[in-house]
Write a protein that holds these residues in place. Structure first.
Motif, PDB file in Angstrom:
ATOM      1  N   GLY A  58       8.737  35.162 -66.308  1.00  0.00           N
ATOM      2  CA  GLY A  58       7.968  34.679 -67.455  1.00  0.00           C
ATOM      3  C   GLY A  58       8.678  33.525 -68.153  1.00  0.00           C
ATOM      4  N   GLY A  59       8.078  33.058 -69.222  1.00  0.00           N
ATOM      5  CA  GLY A  59       8.669  31.974 -69.997  1.00  0.00           C
ATOM      6  C   GLY A  59       8.428  32.170 -71.482  1.00  0.00           C
ATOM      7  N   ILE A  60       9.290  31.631 -72.308  1.00  0.00           N
ATOM      8  CA  ILE A  60       9.191  31.732 -73.767  1.00  0.00           C
ATOM      9  C   ILE A  60       9.287  30.318 -74.357  1.00  0.00           C
ATOM     10  CG2 ILE A  60      10.233  32.631 -75.875  1.00  0.00           C
ATOM     11  CD1 ILE A  60      11.279  34.972 -74.283  1.00  0.00           C
ATOM     12  N   ALA A  61       8.338  29.976 -75.221  1.00  0.00           N
ATOM     13  CA  ALA A  61       8.358  28.665 -75.908  1.00  0.00           C
ATOM     14  C   ALA A  61       8.755  28.888 -77.363  1.00  0.00           C
ATOM     15  CB  ALA A  61       6.991  28.015 -75.823  1.00  0.00           C
ATOM     16  N   ILE A  62       9.747  28.138 -77.827  1.00  0.00           N
ATOM     17  CA  ILE A  62      10.260  28.264 -79.190  1.00  0.00           C
ATOM     18  C   ILE A  62      10.117  26.902 -79.896  1.00  0.00           C
ATOM     19  CG2 ILE A  62      12.255  28.806 -80.620  1.00  0.00           C
ATOM     20  CD1 ILE A  62      13.268  30.566 -78.381  1.00  0.00           C
ATOM     21  N   TYR A  63       9.587  26.935 -81.116  1.00  0.00           N
ATOM     22  CA  TYR A  63       9.361  25.702 -81.870  1.00  0.00           C
ATOM     23  C   TYR A  63      10.069  25.781 -83.231  1.00  0.00           C
ATOM     24  CZ  TYR A  63       5.626  25.120 -78.439  1.00  0.00           C
ATOM     25  OH  TYR A  63       4.919  25.009 -77.277  1.00  0.00           O
ATOM     26  N   TRP A  64      10.496  24.605 -83.729  1.00  0.00           N
ATOM     27  CA  TRP A  64      11.039  24.489 -85.066  1.00  0.00           C
ATOM     28  C   TRP A  64      10.109  23.604 -85.903  1.00  0.00           C
ATOM     29  CZ3 TRP A  64      14.290  25.128 -80.936  1.00  0.00           C
ATOM     30  CH2 TRP A  64      15.321  26.098 -81.082  1.00  0.00           C
ATOM     31  N   LYS A  65      10.088  23.831 -87.190  1.00  0.00           N
ATOM     32  CA  LYS A  65       9.220  23.027 -88.070  1.00  0.00           C
ATOM     33  C   LYS A  65       9.670  21.576 -88.174  1.00  0.00           C
ATOM     34  CE  LYS A  65       7.678  26.868 -90.965  1.00  0.00           C
ATOM     35  NZ  LYS A  65       7.615  27.414 -92.356  1.00  0.00           N
ATOM     36  N   SER A  66      10.934  21.383 -87.977  1.00  0.00           N
ATOM     37  CA  SER A  66      11.490  20.019 -88.076  1.00  0.00           C
ATOM     38  C   SER A  66      12.385  19.785 -86.878  1.00  0.00           C
ATOM     39  CB  SER A  66      12.283  19.852 -89.385  1.00  0.00           C
ATOM     40  OG  SER A  66      13.340  20.797 -89.442  1.00  0.00           O
ATOM     41  N   PRO A  67      12.670  18.531 -86.579  1.00  0.00           N
ATOM     42  CA  PRO A  67      13.552  18.252 -85.443  1.00  0.00           C
ATOM     43  C   PRO A  67      14.850  19.050 -85.560  1.00  0.00           C
ATOM     44  CG  PRO A  67      12.552  16.236 -86.232  1.00  0.00           C
ATOM     45  CD  PRO A  67      12.173  17.292 -87.213  1.00  0.00           C
ATOM     46  N   HIS A  68      15.229  19.617 -84.447  1.00  0.00           N
ATOM     47  CA  HIS A  68      16.396  20.513 -84.487  1.00  0.00           C
ATOM     48  C   HIS A  68      17.151  20.394 -83.177  1.00  0.00           C
ATOM     49  CE1 HIS A  68      18.729  24.090 -85.568  1.00  0.00           C
ATOM     50  NE2 HIS A  68      18.575  24.485 -84.319  1.00  0.00           N
ATOM     51  N   ALA A  69      18.421  20.150 -83.280  1.00  0.00           N
ATOM     52  CA  ALA A  69      19.275  20.097 -82.092  1.00  0.00           C
ATOM     53  C   ALA A  69      19.741  21.504 -81.759  1.00  0.00           C
ATOM     54  CB  ALA A  69      20.465  19.184 -82.350  1.00  0.00           C
ATOM     55  N   ILE A  70      19.511  21.893 -80.508  1.00  0.00           N
ATOM     56  CA  ILE A  70      19.879  23.261 -80.084  1.00  0.00           C
ATOM     57  C   ILE A  70      21.394  23.344 -79.950  1.00  0.00           C
ATOM     58  CG2 ILE A  70      19.624  24.985 -78.284  1.00  0.00           C
ATOM     59  CD1 ILE A  70      16.921  23.826 -77.649  1.00  0.00           C
ATOM     60  N   SER A  71      21.935  24.241 -80.743  1.00  0.00           N
ATOM     61  CA  SER A  71      23.386  24.419 -80.726  1.00  0.00           C
ATOM     62  C   SER A  71      23.781  25.459 -79.671  1.00  0.00           C
ATOM     63  CB  SER A  71      23.864  24.862 -82.106  1.00  0.00           C
ATOM     64  OG  SER A  71      23.336  26.141 -82.419  1.00  0.00           O
ATOM     65  N   THR A  72      25.080  25.576 -79.489  1.00  0.00           N
ATOM     66  CA  THR A  72      25.595  26.584 -78.552  1.00  0.00           C
ATOM     67  C   THR A  72      25.223  28.003 -79.003  1.00  0.00           C
ATOM     68  OG1 THR A  72      27.453  25.137 -77.999  1.00  0.00           O
ATOM     69  CG2 THR A  72      27.683  27.460 -77.445  1.00  0.00           C
ATOM     70  N   GLU A  73      25.266  28.238 -80.323  1.00  0.00           N
ATOM     71  CA  GLU A  73      24.889  29.545 -80.858  1.00  0.00           C
ATOM     72  C   GLU A  73      23.413  29.824 -80.613  1.00  0.00           C
ATOM     73  OE1 GLU A  73      25.197  33.244 -82.660  1.00  0.00           O
ATOM     74  OE2 GLU A  73      26.691  31.868 -81.845  1.00  0.00           O
ATOM     75  N   ASP A  74      22.569  28.765 -80.787  1.00  0.00           N
ATOM     76  CA  ASP A  74      21.135  28.944 -80.500  1.00  0.00           C
ATOM     77  C   ASP A  74      20.927  29.364 -79.035  1.00  0.00           C
ATOM     78  OD1 ASP A  74      20.444  28.254 -83.080  1.00  0.00           O
ATOM     79  OD2 ASP A  74      20.171  26.127 -82.589  1.00  0.00           O
ATOM     80  N   LYS A  75      21.622  28.710 -78.135  1.00  0.00           N
ATOM     81  CA  LYS A  75      21.501  29.032 -76.718  1.00  0.00           C
ATOM     82  C   LYS A  75      21.944  30.474 -76.432  1.00  0.00           C
ATOM     83  CE  LYS A  75      22.150  24.295 -75.050  1.00  0.00           C
ATOM     84  NZ  LYS A  75      22.990  23.387 -74.225  1.00  0.00           N
ATOM     85  N   ARG A  76      23.033  30.874 -77.097  1.00  0.00           N
ATOM     86  CA  ARG A  76      23.530  32.236 -76.881  1.00  0.00           C
ATOM     87  C   ARG A  76      22.503  33.258 -77.335  1.00  0.00           C
ATOM     88  NH1 ARG A  76      25.769  36.365 -79.327  1.00  0.00           N
ATOM     89  NH2 ARG A  76      25.485  35.366 -81.370  1.00  0.00           N
ATOM     90  N   GLN A  77      21.917  33.021 -78.538  1.00  0.00           N
ATOM     91  CA  GLN A  77      20.923  33.959 -79.050  1.00  0.00           C
ATOM     92  C   GLN A  77      19.652  33.960 -78.203  1.00  0.00           C
ATOM     93  OE1 GLN A  77      20.247  33.145 -83.200  1.00  0.00           O
ATOM     94  NE2 GLN A  77      22.354  33.687 -83.812  1.00  0.00           N
ATOM     95  N   LEU A  78      19.231  32.772 -77.761  1.00  0.00           N
ATOM     96  CA  LEU A  78      18.048  32.698 -76.904  1.00  0.00           C
ATOM     97  C   LEU A  78      18.288  33.418 -75.575  1.00  0.00           C
ATOM     98  CD1 LEU A  78      16.902  28.999 -77.477  1.00  0.00           C
ATOM     99  CD2 LEU A  78      15.706  31.088 -78.192  1.00  0.00           C
ATOM    100  N   TYR A  79      19.491  33.258 -75.046  1.00  0.00           N
ATOM    101  CA  TYR A  79      19.820  33.925 -73.785  1.00  0.00           C
ATOM    102  C   TYR A  79      19.785  35.440 -73.950  1.00  0.00           C
ATOM    103  CZ  TYR A  79      22.406  35.150 -69.562  1.00  0.00           C
ATOM    104  OH  TYR A  79      22.778  35.688 -68.366  1.00  0.00           O
ATOM    105  N   ALA A  80      20.367  35.927 -75.046  1.00  0.00           N
ATOM    106  CA  ALA A  80      20.358  37.366 -75.299  1.00  0.00           C
ATOM    107  C   ALA A  80      18.935  37.882 -75.515  1.00  0.00           C
ATOM    108  CB  ALA A  80      21.238  37.695 -76.509  1.00  0.00           C
ATOM    109  N   PHE A  81      18.127  37.087 -76.225  1.00  0.00           N
ATOM    110  CA  PHE A  81      16.751  37.493 -76.505  1.00  0.00           C
ATOM    111  C   PHE A  81      15.909  37.561 -75.223  1.00  0.00           C
ATOM    112  CE2 PHE A  81      12.343  36.228 -77.562  1.00  0.00           C
ATOM    113  CZ  PHE A  81      11.980  37.344 -78.312  1.00  0.00           C
ATOM    114  N   THR A  82      16.039  36.524 -74.382  1.00  0.00           N
ATOM    115  CA  THR A  82      15.264  36.522 -73.138  1.00  0.00           C
ATOM    116  C   THR A  82      15.684  37.653 -72.206  1.00  0.00           C
ATOM    117  OG1 THR A  82      16.816  34.891 -72.212  1.00  0.00           O
ATOM    118  CG2 THR A  82      14.778  34.055 -73.217  1.00  0.00           C
TER     119      THR A  82
END
Length: 208
Positions: free
Chosen positions: A9-33
């Motif tokens: 499957g796939g998950i699409a994530i959006y932010w209200k404003s431009p946002h640079a994906i940080s290393t912490e964001d990637k870690r949390q997204l990886y854990a969530f997926t």
């Protein structure tokens, strides 16, 4: 979303404003997926397990029905009447009974019990019943029937097995049914004839 190297499957994530994906964001997204993938896969596994279990229960029910239909019908003749009933503790039983006319003058009755329950015990009991039926129709004593049955059961054990794979007990009897209208024994007939002759002789003497 990956599970065991496969895309499920796939998950699409959006932010209200431009946002640079940080290393912490990637870690949390990886854990969530990973958690989402585990939920989907567990649900699929549970569905497969439920279908497999349902099929297994249906097959067990059918096997139990066949086992009950293999029990012998009630036996009723002028000389003997026998009835039986089998109530398994589960869908399949490791117990069995049987009765039949071995010949014109002998009725055979047996009861068997294989240790444990389930498919293995039910299969072992089918083998035991076949052997008891086979040897029961032969001109053998009950002790010889059980001895031959035990020897034949050993042939089903794996070669070199240290422990017995089939533990069963059996009671086998071949009583001769009593004739409801027994004919008088020869000695009884002879005694009756002598009594009649004596009575006739006494009657003749009185007539003279």
């Amino acid at each position: 979303v990956l599970w065991d190297g496969e895309v499920i499957g796939g998950i699409a994530i959006y932010w209200k404003s431009p946002h640079a994906i940080s290393t912490e964001d990637k870690r949390q997204l990886y854990a969530f997926t990973n958690q989402v993938a585990a939920v989907f896969c567990n649900r699929q596994l549970l569905g497969d397990l439920d279908r497999t279990n349902k099929q297994f229960q249906e097959e067990l029910s059918l096997a139990g029905q066949i086992q009950r239909e293999l029990t012998p019908p009630d036996l009723s003749t002028a000389r003997v009447a026998i009835a039986g009933y089998l109530q398994p503790a589960s869908m399949l039983a490791g117990d069995a009974y049987g009765f039949f006319h071995a010949d014109d003058n002998r009725v055979v009755v047996y009861i068997g019990d294989v240790a444990n329950q389930g498919c293995a015990a039910a299969f072992s009991m089918m083998v035991l019943r076949h052997l008891l039926d086979q040897f029961g129709h032969a001109n053998l004593t009950p002790a010889e029937v059980l001895r031959q049955t035990n020897l034949s059961l050993k042939s089903f054990l794996p070669k070199g097995s240290g422990e017995p794979m089939i533990l069963a007990t059996a009671c086998f009897a071949g009583p001769k049914p009593r004739n409801p209208d027994p004919q008088p024994a020869p000695m009884e007939e002879s005694a009756a004839e002598e009594q009649r002759d004596s009575q006739e002789a006494e009657a003749a003497a009185e007539a003279e």
